[in-house]
Enzyme design. Structure first.
Site, PDB file in Angstrom:
ATOM      1  N   GLY A  38      39.955  32.290  43.683  1.00  0.00           N
ATOM      2  CA  GLY A  38      39.408  33.648  43.802  1.00  0.00           C
ATOM      3  C   GLY A  38      38.227  33.812  42.855  1.00  0.00           C
ATOM      4  CG  HIS A  39      38.893  33.812  38.630  1.00  0.00           C
ATOM      5  ND1 HIS A  39      40.170  33.308  38.486  1.00  0.00           N
ATOM      6  CD2 HIS A  39      38.929  35.060  38.118  1.00  0.00           C
ATOM      7  CE1 HIS A  39      40.932  34.208  37.899  1.00  0.00           C
ATOM      8  NE2 HIS A  39      40.221  35.282  37.669  1.00  0.00           N
ATOM      9  CD  GLN A 155      39.504  45.076  37.480  1.00  0.00           C
ATOM     10  OE1 GLN A 155      40.317  45.073  36.577  1.00  0.00           O
ATOM     11  NE2 GLN A 155      38.990  43.955  37.967  1.00  0.00           N
ATOM     12  CB  SER A 187      47.399  36.907  41.165  1.00  0.00           C
ATOM     13  OG  SER A 187      47.763  37.363  39.872  1.00  0.00           O
TER      14      SER A 187
HETATM   15  O1  PAF Z   1      39.987  41.569  36.774  1.00  0.00           O
HETATM   16  C1  PAF Z   1      40.075  41.064  35.639  1.00  0.00           C
HETATM   17  O2  PAF Z   1      40.293  39.862  35.462  1.00  0.00           O
HETATM   18  C2  PAF Z   1      39.911  41.965  34.412  1.00  0.00           C
HETATM   19  O3  PAF Z   1      40.480  43.211  34.629  1.00  0.00           O
HETATM   20  C3  PAF Z   1      38.464  42.091  33.954  1.00  0.00           C
HETATM   21  C4  PAF Z   1      37.585  42.775  35.000  1.00  0.00           C
HETATM   22  C5  PAF Z   1      37.890  40.716  33.638  1.00  0.00           C
HETATM   23  C6  PAF Z   1      38.394  42.933  32.676  1.00  0.00           C
HETATM   24  O4  PAF Z   1      39.140  42.364  31.650  1.00  0.00           O
END
Ligand code: PAF
Length: 285
Positions: A38-39, A155, A187
């Protein structure tokens, strides 16, 4: 090229200043590390759209509640660094806790209303911590574009609202959820699930899909959809549901009836064993 690791605010400021002077664009991917596909999808998008990509890894203490998993949150910075280097990321911003929150730290950023809804009911100070760290990272990196995953849909909406309200000149890009082949949304916290819990967790994505099918087949009364999918959890006594809700995608307001042409999130949050998972599906009616 070897990735450059920056640990101090002074160094990230001077680096960013030099990048800006050279006229190059900057993409920021804020993360808490323990990176997964995902990242990496965010990183790849940033690499395509920007001259320079900066990834931050910082497990942000202010977004964890007092009984949450801050101390056991998974970390593997060597693996993360190798993954980012393989993707050709230019800089890894890796500050320690005191660099971000020195002992005399006292400033917080809060999107007051949207932060209190849905996840905010279960994690009261969570989003205040998120908007605070994201503001700090935005001030450190001054990105043209910043990338977040839709897995944390609330978020994403809150960060967009913060950027709009505070007139930040940053384009916030929200990227699709990446899932395992069997549907589980990726996740960093999935690592907590044992084999049996991992199996049971599939009910989250299955129930969301079921809700989507109902909506697409013409059911527009939110209560009927929620009732049907809540029933899917009745037999699963080992899954503790926090909520299943349908909200307007742009505001996260709950509604009773879905309207044609509008976008909604179907949201789910549940605890399986000691692991709390969230998932969602975006639907257009
Ligand atoms: O989504 C995340 O991993 C965190 O909430 C973030 C946006 C890096 C902030 O710490």
């Amino acid at each position: 090229m070897k990735i450059k690791i920056i640990k101090t605010v002074d160094e990230i400021h001077s680096t960013v200043k030099a990048i800006k002077l050279s006229g190059k664009s900057i993409g920021l991917v804020p993360t808490m590390g323990f990176l997964h596909r995902g990242h990496i999808s965010l990183v790849k998008e940033s690499k395509i759209k920007n001259d320079i990509t900066i990834v931050s890894v910082f497990v942000n203490p202010t977004q964890f509640g007092p009984t949450e998993d801050l101390n056991k949150y998974p970390r593997d910075i060597d693996k993360d660094t190798a993954l980012l280097e393989a993707e050709g990321v230019d800089y890894l911003f890796l500050p320690d806790e005191k660099e971000i929150y020195p002992d005399d730290y006292e400033t917080y950023v809060e999107v007051t209303k949207t932060s209190k809804k849905q996840e905010g009911e279960f994690r009261p100070s969570h989003f205040k911590g998120v908007t605070t760290i994201v503001s700090i990272l935005f001030n450190c990196v001054c990105p043209d574009n910043a990338y977040f995953g839709r897995k944390d849909a609330q978020q994403a909406v809150i960060i967009k609202k913060m950027v709009k309200d505070l007139k930040m000149d940053i384009n916030v890009v929200i990227m699709p959820i990446i899932r395992e082949d069997d549907g589980l949304a990726l996740s960093s916290r999935n690592i907590y699930l044992n084999k049996e819990e991992r199996e049971r967790s599939l009910l989250l994505s299955k129930s969301l899909n079921e809700a989507k099918i109902m909506i697409e087949s013409g059911e527009h009364l939110v209560n009927n959809v929620i009732k049907k999918i809540s029933n899917m959890f009745l037999k699963e006594s080992t899954i503790h549901l926090n909520y299943i809700r349908i909200v307007e995608a742009s505001s996260f307001n709950e509604i009773e009836q879905l309207e044609k042409g509008k976008e909604y999130y179907i949201l789910i949050a549940a605890r399986i064993g000691t692991t709390r998972l969230i998932d969602n599906l975006l639907v257009t009616v």
